[in-house]
Design an enzyme around this catalytic site. Structure first.
Site, short mmCIF file in Angstrom:
data_model
loop_
_atom_site.label_atom_id
_atom_site.label_comp_id
_atom_site.label_asym_id
_atom_site.label_seq_id
_atom_site.Cartn_x
_atom_site.Cartn_y
_atom_site.Cartn_z
N HIS A 189 42.79 44.43 41.29
CA HIS A 189 42.48 43.10 40.76
C HIS A 189 43.57 42.70 39.79
O HIS A 189 44.10 43.55 39.08
CB HIS A 189 41.12 43.09 40.05
CG HIS A 189 40.56 41.72 39.91
ND1 HIS A 189 40.89 40.89 38.86
CD2 HIS A 189 39.74 41.02 40.72
CE1 HIS A 189 40.27 39.74 39.04
NE2 HIS A 189 39.58 39.78 40.15
N ASP A 196 34.55 42.26 46.05
CA ASP A 196 34.54 42.05 47.51
C ASP A 196 34.30 43.32 48.29
O ASP A 196 34.02 43.28 49.48
CB ASP A 196 35.87 41.42 47.95
CG ASP A 196 35.97 39.99 47.53
OD1 ASP A 196 34.91 39.34 47.44
OD2 ASP A 196 37.08 39.52 47.27
N1 CMC Z 1 46.04 48.73 48.27
C1 CMC Z 1 47.19 49.42 48.06
N2 CMC Z 1 48.07 49.18 47.07
C2 CMC Z 1 47.78 48.17 46.24
C3 CMC Z 1 46.62 47.40 46.37
C4 CMC Z 1 45.73 47.71 47.42
N3 CMC Z 1 44.61 47.01 47.59
N4 CMC Z 1 46.59 46.45 45.39
C5 CMC Z 1 47.70 46.62 44.66
N5 CMC Z 1 48.42 47.67 45.18
C6 CMC Z 1 49.66 48.23 44.61
C7 CMC Z 1 50.86 47.32 44.91
O1 CMC Z 1 51.49 47.69 46.13
C8 CMC Z 1 51.71 47.58 43.69
O2 CMC Z 1 52.34 48.84 43.88
P1 CMC Z 1 53.81 49.10 43.27
O3 CMC Z 1 53.66 48.93 41.76
O4 CMC Z 1 54.16 50.48 43.69
O5 CMC Z 1 54.70 48.06 43.89
C9 CMC Z 1 50.70 47.75 42.55
O6 CMC Z 1 49.52 48.23 43.21
C10 CMC Z 1 50.38 46.45 41.80
O7 CMC Z 1 49.99 45.46 42.75
P2 CMC Z 1 50.27 43.90 42.59
O8 CMC Z 1 50.31 43.28 43.95
O9 CMC Z 1 51.45 43.69 41.68
O10 CMC Z 1 48.99 43.45 41.79
P3 CMC Z 1 48.51 41.97 41.64
O11 CMC Z 1 47.83 41.89 40.33
O12 CMC Z 1 49.61 40.99 41.89
O13 CMC Z 1 47.47 41.79 42.85
C11 CMC Z 1 45.51 41.84 44.15
C12 CMC Z 1 46.09 41.88 42.73
C13 CMC Z 1 43.98 41.65 44.06
C14 CMC Z 1 46.06 40.63 44.91
C15 CMC Z 1 45.86 43.16 44.87
O14 CMC Z 1 45.33 44.27 44.19
C16 CMC Z 1 45.38 43.16 46.33
O15 CMC Z 1 46.11 42.70 47.21
N6 CMC Z 1 44.15 43.71 46.61
C17 CMC Z 1 43.59 43.67 47.94
C18 CMC Z 1 42.97 42.30 48.20
C19 CMC Z 1 41.67 42.11 47.47
O16 CMC Z 1 40.79 42.97 47.49
N7 CMC Z 1 41.51 40.90 46.88
C20 CMC Z 1 40.25 40.51 46.21
C21 CMC Z 1 40.40 40.39 44.73
S1 CMC Z 1 38.79 40.30 43.93
C22 CMC Z 1 38.16 38.79 44.43
C23 CMC Z 1 38.74 37.68 43.64
O17 CMC Z 1 38.38 37.56 42.45
O18 CMC Z 1 39.55 36.94 44.20
#
Ligand code: CMC
Length: 434
Positions: free
Chosen positions: A312, A369
């Site tokens: 998240h 989710d």
């Molecule tokens: N599976 C594997 N690796 C992950 C995941 C995941 N679900 N989420 C983040 N990472 C890794 C990412 O690759 C990165 O690694 P590194 O530092 O080595 O490059 C690190 O964790 C940080 O990720 P980020 O993309 O910079 O984090 P963010 O804050 O930009 O993204 C997120 C948050 C929710 C978009 C992301 O965690 C994600 O894509 N999760 C899966 C989709 C999901 O479940 N979304 C629903 C969110 S809750 C409902 C809502 O409120 O919208």
């Protein structure tokens, strides 16, 4: 509320000091107010993805991602999910206070009064091919309401007009979501029964057949659905709420603005994740249930696959909504006597991810989710409807964010950029280009 001492922040640029005010929120969060930065220094700030940018002050929702706190208007999400129903929470978000008995009855009655949609709206479904995604249809249907209520085109017309549009949206959204589901089956739509409460009415329009006189929504399901809607009702400045504020800031009408919020929610990184979680769990099951293989895939930097329902942007410890929903999920499955093999895979996946250093180091925990889809599935919703259900829950939050923004007369949202393209060059005629 304790008065905070005004503070300043000094920024040194090109050898010169500039003072900017520090803003302190009621929960002690601090921000540097850089709204005059460009005027005084010529600089802008760069923050791709707004990871560090407060786009507004707001009185609606407080969230502490480190401590896993979520409160609406000061009330904890735990209390609201346990003790309130969805309409009470909607009232709280929109009006700032929980309704007393009379206020609730009047709000509820007003919503019941507006549940029908214009019959012509059904014609729109004829234009969608079979199998169209519910979210695409929902965007079109909500946006089309602006054609039926042209007086709502001016968002500043009067407070009474704003209230009426809000009531219409809240009342018609369940009807439209249920219609989308019925149309996807090729079934006739079930009209609203205004003797029923909000959630029972929605479940009845969704699951009752027109000829079925016996249908009664299960109280366990009504309770779970109320909880799910409450847990999704608002989440401060997330992607869709920010979209609503940005689109609304151009003075677009509330129907179009809400449709934009729904579009933002559809993406798999936001609300679309609930559908993706179930599809992922089904894929793992179909692949033989080797959970570790999928965890390894998610960790592989050469593989774009992510564990859906994990991680998240703001919660870096746990998602308080996930905690509540996990328990609700167990309760519903137990009470309905459902033994879902997909739930077993979900539990194994959660365990594997929570003990793996990759997920621990990056603070990736199951989010709301991860569990919501399992409940929706046990209630009988197809996976494609999941994100529309998220939208149904989020609607009062979007409207509350919009009301606050419009009410404060906030200016049109218009970020800056740092241009990194070509510097000026001479035009070359087509025949002379290499
Ligand atoms: N599976 C594997 N690796 C992950 C995941 C995941 N679900 N989420 C983040 N990472 C890794 C990412 O690759 C990165 O690694 P590194 O530092 O080595 O490059 C690190 O964790 C940080 O990720 P980020 O993309 O910079 O984090 P963010 O804050 O930009 O993204 C997120 C948050 C929710 C978009 C992301 O965690 C994600 O894509 N999760 C899966 C989709 C999901 O479940 N979304 C629903 C969110 S809750 C409902 C809502 O409120 O919208």
């Amino acid at each position: 509320m304790p008065e905070s001492k005004p503070q300043n922040c000094t920024i040194t640029l090109d050898g010169q000091n500039y003072e900017f005010p520090v803003i302190v929120g009621t929960e002690g969060e601090k921000a540097i107010d850089i709204s005059k930065l460009r005027d005084t220094t010529g600089y802008v700030t760069l923050d791709v993805g707004y990871k560090n940018t407060g786009a507004t002050k707001s009185k609606i929702t407080f969230l502490d991602g480190e401590l896993g706190i979520l409160r609406h208007r000061g009330y904890s999400i735990e209390d609201l999910a346990e003790k309130a129903n969805f309409l009470e929470v909607a009232y709280l978000l929109l009006k700032g206070e929980l309704p007393n008995k009379e206020e609730f009855e009047s709000f509820d009655a007003d919503i019941r009064h507006h549940t029908l949609v214009n019959e012509d709206l059904q014609n729109i479904f004829k234009t969608f091919p079979t199998g169209s995604h519910p979210m695409g249809q929902l965007i079109a249907m909500i946006s089309s309401l602006s054609a039926y209520y042209p007086k709502a085109l001016d968002p500043n017309r009067s407070q009474e007009a704003k209230n009426r549009t809000t009531l219409r949206l809240l009342a018609k959204m369940p009807t439209i979501c249920a219609m989308i589901y019925k149309k996807s089956l090729g079934h006739p739509v079930v009209y609203p029964s205004n003797n029923l409460d909000y959630v029972s009415n929605f479940l009845t329009m969704t699951f009752k057949h027109v000829s079925d006189h016996e249908y009664q929504p299960d109280p366990v399901v009504v309770d779970a659905m109320n909880k799910l809607l409450i847990l999704h009702a608002d989440h401060e400045q997330n992607c869709s709420a920010s979209t609503v504020r940005l689109v609304g800031s151009s003075q677009a009408n509330l129907y179009a603005t809400t449709a934009a919020g729904i579009a933002a929610l559809w993406g798999p990184l936001h609300g679309g994740a609930n559908q993706e979680v179930l599809e992922m769990l089904n894929a793992i099951k179909a692949d033989g249930g080797n959970v570790q293989k999928w965890v390894d895939k998610a960790k592989d930097k050469n593989d774009s696959f992510r564990l859906m329902g994990f991680g998240h942007r703001v919660y870096k410890n746990f998602d308080p909504r996930a905690k509540i929903i996990k328990k609700a999920c167990d309760d519903v499955l137990n009470k309905l006597g459902i033994n879902d093999p997909v739930l077993e895979i979900a539990k194994k996946l959660e365990e594997a991810a929570l003990t793996d250093p990759y997920f621990i180091e990056r603070k990736l925990y199951p989010n709301v989710d991860f569990y919501s889809g399992i409940i929706y599935r046990s209630i009988g919703f197809p996976t494609e409807m999941f994100t529309a259900l998220f939208a149904l829950g989020r609607l009062p939050g979007w409207i509350a964010q919009w009301q606050e923004m419009i009410g404060e007369g906030q200016p049109i949202g218009r970020p800056r950029q740092i241009y990194t393209g070509q510097t000026p060059r001479s035009f070359v005629n087509r025949g002379d280009r290499s």
